[in-house]
Design an enzyme around this catalytic site. Structure first.
Site, PDB file in Angstrom:
ATOM      1  N   ASP A  31      -0.368  17.220  80.800  1.00  0.00           N
ATOM      2  CA  ASP A  31       0.029  17.069  79.408  1.00  0.00           C
ATOM      3  C   ASP A  31      -1.196  16.872  78.521  1.00  0.00           C
ATOM      4  O   ASP A  31      -2.273  16.487  78.992  1.00  0.00           O
ATOM      5  CB  ASP A  31       0.951  15.858  79.249  1.00  0.00           C
ATOM      6  CG  ASP A  31       2.353  16.128  79.768  1.00  0.00           C
ATOM      7  OD1 ASP A  31       2.689  17.305  79.944  1.00  0.00           O
ATOM      8  OD2 ASP A  31       3.096  15.153  79.993  1.00  0.00           O
ATOM      9  N   LYS A  78       2.051  19.200  75.744  1.00  0.00           N
ATOM     10  CA  LYS A  78       3.244  18.712  75.048  1.00  0.00           C
ATOM     11  C   LYS A  78       2.918  17.497  74.186  1.00  0.00           C
ATOM     12  O   LYS A  78       2.436  16.484  74.652  1.00  0.00           O
ATOM     13  CB  LYS A  78       4.336  18.351  76.053  1.00  0.00           C
ATOM     14  CG  LYS A  78       5.015  19.551  76.659  1.00  0.00           C
ATOM     15  CD  LYS A  78       5.993  19.220  77.738  1.00  0.00           C
ATOM     16  CE  LYS A  78       6.779  17.981  77.509  1.00  0.00           C
ATOM     17  NZ  LYS A  78       7.822  17.771  78.512  1.00  0.00           N
ATOM     18  N   MET A  85       7.333   6.528  71.046  1.00  0.00           N
ATOM     19  CA  MET A  85       7.406   7.663  70.113  1.00  0.00           C
ATOM     20  C   MET A  85       8.179   7.306  68.858  1.00  0.00           C
ATOM     21  O   MET A  85       9.004   8.082  68.371  1.00  0.00           O
ATOM     22  CB  MET A  85       8.045   8.873  70.816  1.00  0.00           C
ATOM     23  CG  MET A  85       7.278   9.339  72.046  1.00  0.00           C
ATOM     24  SD  MET A  85       8.149  10.572  73.033  1.00  0.00           S
ATOM     25  CE  MET A  85       9.384   9.558  73.868  1.00  0.00           C
TER      26      MET A  85
END
Length: 487
Positions: A265, A287, A400
């Site tokens: 990632d 990502k 997030m």
């Protein structure tokens, strides 16, 4: 030409780049090794020799309790006499630990007359050889010594190597030894034989043995030898942790060194990816929230394709694969594709952030529940699924959640959570550029309007945060602090 040039470069090394010692291993099984001494230094050498199959002989008139314990533990022979040169007859080597210069020198001089390699403890200038820090994975051994800076560095390096070599490395070597003759007879082609051993030591055989499945490992080794067909690939879904190299698990480090391909990632730091095998292919699937350079479906297809080609693949994910890492989709694809896989957990961001800020995620009498949540579903018109637990006093770690912080705060307060509930925000947890912010729920909304906080953030909400060591943290809402001060 390249080979000749390489040899020339080696021959032209400067003296300071060459070794003053030649590393070698002495055969001692069944041979007499003498330790002369009376106390702790001699006991340390007996314990070191106890890692071998040598016949240990201790020479000393009066020995202390520590040395006697070592003699008893390793069934050493004790000769209760003052040292005489005859004690060195048929000895493979001798250690003098008499803790006196003249007495040690007498042993060294006698040993040289009799042709016995000798070592005087802590007197390197009169030693014939040095003993290194030993990593024992019998029948494999690694010895480290440093004549320049002494045993401290050697012990430090030993600790690193101890971590890199699983305890069952020796068992894997013994299993390989049991297949050596058969492999030589069954596989006549040298390249195929090298391929067999490469797969033996880094494929399903090693994986099962390290997992404690010795019978399965032996069966896998026999299957590999019988067929010598292309071994199915294997995929490890590996947690890279929060990004600090020293928070990577030992298993993750080992697998990075074994992988043919590393699929990683964007949030995994380059230094962690670089810990992989030098010739491993590296594929970034980049990502990030709102900027997925490779769709998840394509990542799943890629893992199946690489596995079906017989490759060993590490799918390197930030944090822990099973926490907001979309591992479920990748596992489902690998199962459907008939590709074997294993999960290697990592340190998730909530734990790294809590450790850095000393936040007790659970605290008796304050918070007995811990919730890992994502802020993404806070865009809906209803409260997030975890809101009910937060209102009941759980500590909530929100992943997030930077862009939806205002929405989360408004809805929680609207549902009855106290605006003064403590909040901590950790940016780039466990990285050198980590930043910590402290405030309360009423101030959380400003997070969405602070563009300079652009790294991955972990939001922790709950009364337990009030017990954290956040005295040095930056204020979450500095403009509110200034306004209060001005008033």
């Amino acid at each position: 030409m390249a080979s000749r040039r390489s040899q020339t470069e080696k021959a032209c090394k400067k003296p300071e780049d060459r070794l003053d010692v030649f590393p070698a291993f002495m055969k001692v099984a069944g041979r007499r090794v003498v330790v002369v001494g009376h106390g702790g230094e001699a006991a340390a050498k007996v314990r070191l020799l106890g890692e071998t199959n040598a016949e240990i002989v201790v020479v000393g008139q009066d020995i202390d309790h520590e040395l006697q314990s070592a003699v008893d533990l390793f069934s050493a022979i004790h000769i209760a006499e003052d040292f005489k040169p005859r004690h060195l007859t048929n000895a493979a080597m001798v250690f003098s630990a008499r803790e006196d210069w003249d007495l040690d020198k007498a042993v060294i001089d006698a040993a040289r007359i009799m042709g016995v390699p000798a070592n005087a403890v802590d007197k390197p200038e009169i030693c014939d050889f040095y003993t290194g820090a030993l990593v024992n994975r019998a029948p494999i051994a690694v010895a480290i010594t440093s004549t320049g800076v002494g045993p401290v560095l050697a012990r430090h390096i030993r600790a690193r190597i101890e971590g890199m070599l699983p305890r069952s490395t020796g068992a894997l070597a013994r299993l390989a030894e049991s297949f050596r003759d058969a492999a030589s007879k069954v596989i006549s082609d040298g390249n195929l034989r090298r391929n067999f051993w490469a797969r033996f030591f880094s494929g399903s055989v090693a994986t099962n043995l390290y997992a404690g499945k010795a019978d399965v490992a032996r069966a896998e080794a026999q299957r590999l030898l019988n067929s010598m067909a292309d071994e199915p690939g294997f995929v490890w879904l590996v947690g890279a942790g929060p990004g600090a190299e020293d928070l990577l698990t030992l298993r993750a480090q080992r697998l990075l060194q074994e992988a043919d391909v590393i699929v990683h990632d964007a949030l995994v730091p380059a230094d962690v990816v670089a810990m992989g095998r030098r010739d491993a292919e590296r594929i970034s699937v980049g990502k990030r929230k709102g900027a997925h350079s490779v769709p998840q479906s394509e990542i799943c297809d890629l893992l199946v394709k690489l596995g079906s080609e017989g490759l060993k693949v590490v799918r390197l994910k930030a944090g822990d694969p099973m926490i907001f890492g979309r591992a479920a989709e990748e596992m489902e694809a690998l199962r459907a594709g008939g590709i074997g896989f294993e999960i290697v957990p990592g340190v998730t961001a909530a734990f790294a952030a809590a450790a850095s800020a000393q936040i007790p995620l659970t605290l008796r009498g304050v918070a007995s529940n811990l919730v890992f949540a994502t802020g993404h579903n806070a865009k809906s018109e209803t409260l997030p699924d975890w809101a009910g637990l937060a209102l009941k006093g759980a500590t909530v770690a929100v992943y997030m959640g930077r862009t939806v912080a205002a929405s989360v705060a408004d809805r929680l307060i609207g549902a009855g959570m106290t605006p003064s509930t403590p909040v901590a925000v950790i940016e780039n947890a466990a990285h050198p550029d980590e930043r910590q912010f402290a405030g309360d729920l009423s101030e959380l909304a400003v997070l969405s309007n602070r563009p300079e906080i652009d790294g991955p953030v972990l939001i922790v909400i709950g009364e337990a945060v009030g017990h954290a060591a956040l005295e040095q943290a930056e204020p979450l809402a500095p403009q509110l602090v200034r306004a209060v001060a001005a008033a």
